[in-house]
Motif scaffolding. Structure first.
Motif, PDB file in Angstrom:
ATOM      1  N   UNK A   7       0.801  -1.215   0.000  1.00 53.19           N
ATOM      2  CA  UNK A   7       0.000   0.000   0.000  1.00 53.19           C
ATOM      3  C   UNK A   7       0.836   1.268   0.000  1.00 53.19           C
ATOM      4  N   UNK A   8       2.048   1.199   0.567  1.00 53.74           N
ATOM      5  CA  UNK A   8       2.836   2.418   0.689  1.00 53.74           C
ATOM      6  C   UNK A   8       3.736   2.657  -0.529  1.00 53.74           C
ATOM      7  N   UNK A 405       0.915   8.133   5.573  1.00 60.23           N
ATOM      8  CA  UNK A 405      -0.103   9.008   6.175  1.00 60.23           C
ATOM      9  C   UNK A 405      -1.522   8.622   5.752  1.00 60.23           C
ATOM     10  N   UNK A 406      -2.464   8.936   6.612  1.00 58.46           N
ATOM     11  CA  UNK A 406      -3.867   8.681   6.315  1.00 58.46           C
ATOM     12  C   UNK A 406      -4.487   7.611   7.174  1.00 58.46           C
ATOM     13  N   UNK A 506     -15.353  -1.570   3.136  1.00 58.20           N
ATOM     14  CA  UNK A 506     -14.635  -0.310   2.948  1.00 58.20           C
ATOM     15  C   UNK A 506     -13.155  -0.576   3.147  1.00 58.20           C
ATOM     16  N   UNK A 507     -12.360  -0.184   2.157  1.00 55.40           N
ATOM     17  CA  UNK A 507     -10.939  -0.520   2.134  1.00 55.40           C
ATOM     18  C   UNK A 507     -10.099   0.752   2.045  1.00 55.40           C
ATOM     19  N   UNK A 508      -9.008   0.786   2.788  1.00 58.39           N
ATOM     20  CA  UNK A 508      -8.154   1.968   2.743  1.00 58.39           C
ATOM     21  C   UNK A 508      -6.781   1.672   3.321  1.00 58.39           C
ATOM     22  N   UNK A 509      -5.953   2.694   3.525  1.00 61.38           N
ATOM     23  CA  UNK A 509      -6.294   4.100   3.274  1.00 61.38           C
ATOM     24  C   UNK A 509      -6.293   4.491   1.794  1.00 61.38           C
ATOM     25  N   UNK A 510      -5.736   3.636   0.937  1.00 60.16           N
ATOM     26  CA  UNK A 510      -5.846   3.865  -0.506  1.00 60.16           C
ATOM     27  C   UNK A 510      -6.045   2.519  -1.177  1.00 60.16           C
ATOM     28  N   UNK A 533     -14.043   6.754   3.127  1.00 55.69           N
ATOM     29  CA  UNK A 533     -14.334   8.157   2.844  1.00 55.69           C
ATOM     30  C   UNK A 533     -13.198   9.043   3.360  1.00 55.69           C
ATOM     31  N   UNK A 534     -13.299  10.320   3.059  1.00 56.39           N
ATOM     32  CA  UNK A 534     -12.267  11.270   3.494  1.00 56.39           C
ATOM     33  C   UNK A 534     -12.175  11.340   5.008  1.00 56.39           C
ATOM     34  N   UNK A 535     -13.305  11.152   5.683  1.00 58.75           N
ATOM     35  CA  UNK A 535     -13.313  11.170   7.146  1.00 58.75           C
ATOM     36  C   UNK A 535     -14.115   9.993   7.675  1.00 58.75           C
ATOM     37  N   UNK A 536     -13.782   9.589   8.896  1.00 60.30           N
ATOM     38  CA  UNK A 536     -14.521   8.497   9.536  1.00 60.30           C
ATOM     39  C   UNK A 536     -15.974   8.883   9.751  1.00 60.30           C
ATOM     40  N   UNK A 537     -16.218  10.145  10.074  1.00 59.90           N
ATOM     41  CA  UNK A 537     -17.586  10.605  10.339  1.00 59.90           C
ATOM     42  C   UNK A 537     -18.495  10.389   9.137  1.00 59.90           C
TER      43      UNK A 537
END
Length: 545
Positions: A7-8, A405-406, A506-510, A533-537
Motif C-alpha cells: 500500500x505504501x 499518512x492517512x 470499505x478498504x483503505x487508506x488507498x 471516505x475522506x473522514x470516519x464521520x
C-alpha cells in the motif's frame, strides 16, 4: 526495480528507484522476481506431476516458503535469495525425472521451466532485472492486474500455509492450488472472467489455509481466553518478540525458563498472551510498544534483545541492530539468524548482557483473547443485545498497518463509533486504537480483540454463526467491515471475504496501485467494495443512517 505490491508504494504508483519505500533495494527486488519466476517453473512441473501421481512434500514446502519470502518486509538478504533460486531449479530438474519415469509429459513450453540460474550473485541480480517479471505477466493491463492480484494473494496464502505446516497441519489441495496457479500465471491467453475466477479461488483456498493454521494454533496451545495484558514493564532482563510465529515464542519461553529473563510481545504477538499453553509461563509478562509506525522509535528504547519472527518492519537501524535477531524466513544482511536448530542461545546471551529494565512501570493493561470460542460462548447475550436494541451495530475494524499518512482514519473511526455499537478488531491495524477504553454493553466489551491477521478465520466463523442464529445472510447482519491493507496477507484475506460473497467492504487508506479501473469496476459491480471516505464521520453516517 518495479514493485507495487504494498500500500505504501511510491506516489501510489510503484517503487522504481534504487530502493523501495520499505527499504528493499533494487537488487533484492530483482532477486525476488527471479525467485518467483524459478518457482513458476517448479510449479509447472509439480502440477504435471500431480496428474501422474507424483507428489513431493519437500517440493510443496519449499514452494510455500520461497513464495512467502517474497512478501513485503520478510527477507532482504540477497544471499538467501540466491540459494532459494538455485534450490528451486535443482528441485525442478529432479522432479522432471520423477514425472518422466511416471509416464508424464516433460516437453514443457513454458519459459520458466527452461530457466538456468547465472553462476554469480551479481549475474543473478542482472537476470532478475532483465526479466521484468510484473510487466511481462501479460500485455493487457487488466489481465496483468488480475494476475498481480492473484500472485500477491498467493504470497499471503503461502505465509499462512507455511505457518500451519510448521505446526503439522497441511492439506495437499492447498499445495495443488499453489502449483496449478503459479503455473497458470506463467501462461498467456486467459480471459478476464477466468482470471477473476482464479483470484476468487485463491480466497477460497486461503480459508482452508487459515482453518489449518487455526487448528494448529488452538490444537497446540488451546483456544484463546480473555486475558488482561500489562503494557508496562517490570525490573529485570528482557527479550521482545515481534512477528507472528507462536512456535518460536513457545520454544523461546521454554529455553528462558529460570534464567531471570522476562518475555514481552510486540505487534501481532500480543494475542499469544491469551493462549492457555503460553500463559502458563510465569516469565511471559506483557506487551511493549504501540503501533507499527512507532517501531523504529520504540525498538531502540527496549533495553533487551529483540527477536523478529516473520515479517514485521523495515530493516532495523544500525544503532540497535546488534541487539536484533531473526528466525524463520526473516533475513536482513548483518543480522544474526537463528537457524532450523531453534537454539536461541545467542538471543538469551545478548539479553543477559544488556541492562534490562531497571524499575517497574505500570502503564495499564489491554484485553485480548476474543476468538470465536469466547465470543460464541456468549452468543446468547449478543443475540439478546441486538434484539433488545442494546447493540445497534458491529464493526470489524482491522487489517494491516503501515507508516503511510492517512491511517489515523481508523483510530478516528473507533473514537467516533456510538456507545451502542461493538468494535471487533484483528491484525496489526488494531494498534492504532487497541488500548482505548470503550467500556461494555451488558458485560460484553465494546472492543473485542479477535487476534492476529490469520484469525480473520475466527471473525468469519463468528459472523456465520450470528447469521445462522438470526436466520439471515451475513450481508444482512448489522455488521460493517472497515479494513486497512498494507501487504499481501491483507490481499488474500480480502479475496477470502469476496469469495464468501461479503459485500460493502470499505478498504483503505488507498486502493491497490496494481488494480486497474476496469478491474476495480468488476469488484465494485459484483461486491460493492469501496474506498474509505475522506473522514470516519462520513462513513459512520452513511452506514448507520
Amino acid at each position: 526495480m518495479f514493485c507495487n505490491q504494498c500500500e505504501q508504494t511510491a506516489q501510489g504508483i510503484a517503487c522504481t528507484k534504487a530502493a523501495g519505500v520499505c527499504g528493499k533495494k533494487a537488487e533484492v527486488a530483482a532477486l525476488q522476481d527471479l525467485l518467483t519466476y524459478a518457482v513458476q517453473g517448479l510449479s509447472v512441473v509439480a502440477s504435471e506431476g500431480r496428474k501422474n501421481g507424483v507428489v513431493d512434500n519437500a517440493v510443496d514446502r519449499f514452494a510455500a516458503e520461497a513464495i512467502f519470502a517474497c512478501l513485503t518486509n520478510v527477507d532482504f538478504d540477497p544471499d538467501r535469495f540466491a540459494n532459494w533460486i538455485n534450490t528451486a531449479v535443482k528441485l525442478r530438474e529432479e522432479l522432471k525425472v520423477k514425472v518422466k519415469n511416471a509416464g508424464g509429459n516433460v516437453n514443457f513450453t513454458e519459459a520458466p521451466v527452461s530457466y538456468t540460474p547465472a553462476p554469480t550473485l551479481a549475474e543473478l541480480e542482472e537476470q532478475g532485472d532483465q526479466l521484468d517479471l510484473i510487466q511481462k505477466l501479460d500485455t493487457n493491463d487488466d489481465l496483468r492486474s488480475l494476475k498481480q492480484l492473484t500472485l500477491y494473494g498467493i504470497r499471503g496464502l503461502a505465509a499462512y500455509t507455511d505457518h500451519a505446516a510448521i505446526l503439522g497441519h497441511e492439506d495437499d489441495a492447498v499445495y495443488a492450488y499453489i502449483h496449478d496457479t503459479m503455473a497458470d500465471l506463467a501462461r498467456q491467453g486467459q480471459s478476464l472472467e477466468q482470471l477473476v475466477g482464479l483470484a476468487l479461488k485463491c480466497g477460497e483456498v486461503n480459508i482452508r489455509a487459515m482453518e489449518l493454521l487455526d487448528a494448529g494454533n488452538t490444537g497446540t496451545y488451546g483456544h484463546p481466553v480473555p486475558t488482561e495484558v500489562p503494557l508496562g514493564h517490570k525490573k529485570g532482563k528482557a527479550i521482545l518478540v515481534s512477528g507472528h510465529d507462536l512456535r518460536d515464542l513457545e520454544l523461546l519461553l521454554k529455553q528462558t525458563e529460570g534464567k531471570g529473563i522476562n518475555i514481552y510481545t510486540h505487534g501481532e504477538m500480543l494475542p499469544c498472551h491469551a493462549y492457555p499453553e503460553l500463559k502458563k509461563y510465569d516469565h511471559f509478562y506483557g506487551h511493549f510498544g504501540t503501533a507499527w509506525q512507532n517501531q523504529k522509535k520504540e525498538f531502540p528504547e527496549f533495553p533487551g534483545a529483540i527477536l523478529f519472527t516473520t515479517n514485521c518492519i523495515q530493516k532495523p537501524e544500525e544503532s540497535f541492530e546488534a541487539n536484533v535477531f531473526t528466525t524463520g524466513l526473516v533475513g536482513w544482511p548483518g543480522l544474526v539468524h537463528i537457524g532450523d536448530s531453534k537454539d536461541f542461545t545467542p538471543v538469551i546471551e545478548r539479553a543477559l548482557e544488556m541492562d534490562g529494565f531497571t524499575d517497574d512501570l505500570d502503564k495499564g493493561t489491554v484485553l485480548c483473547g476474543f476468538g470465536r470460542n469466547t465470543v460464541l460462548s456468549v452468543a446468547d447475550k449478543v443475540i439478546d443485545g441486538v434484539k433488545n436494541k442494546d447493540i445497534r451495530h458491529f464493526f470489524l475494524v482491522g487489517g494491516c498497518d503501515g507508516a503511510k499518512p492517512g491511517r489515523n482514519y481508523y483510530s478516528d473511526f473507533v473514537d467516533q463509533v456510538p456507545q451502542d455499537c461493538i468494535v471487533m478488531t484483528l491484525a496489526c491495524g488494531k494498534f492504532r486504537f487497541f488500548d482505548k477504553k470503550l467500556g461494555d454493553i451488558g458485560g460484553i466489551p465494546r472492543l473485542l480483540d479477535v487476534g492476529q491477521c490469520n484469525d480473520a478465520y475466527s471473525a468469519v466463523q463468528i459472523a456465520v454463526a450470528l447469521a445462522n442464529a438470526f436466520e439471515c445472510d451475513v450481508n444482512e447482519l448489522p455488521l460493517s467491515m472497515i479494513l486497512s491493507w498494507y501487504e499481501q496477507k491483507a490481499c488474500v484475506i480480502l479475496l477470502s471475504l469476496l469469495h464468501l460473497g461479503i459485500k460493502d467492504i470499505r478498504l483503505g487508506p488507498s486502493l491497490p496501485a496494481f488494480i486497474t479501473p476496469n478491474v476495480l469496476d468488476v469488484l465494485v459491480q459484483n461486491f460493492d467494495i469501496k474506498p474509505i471516505a475522506a473522514t470516519a464521520a462520513e462513513d459512520l453516517q452513511t452506514i448507520l443512517n
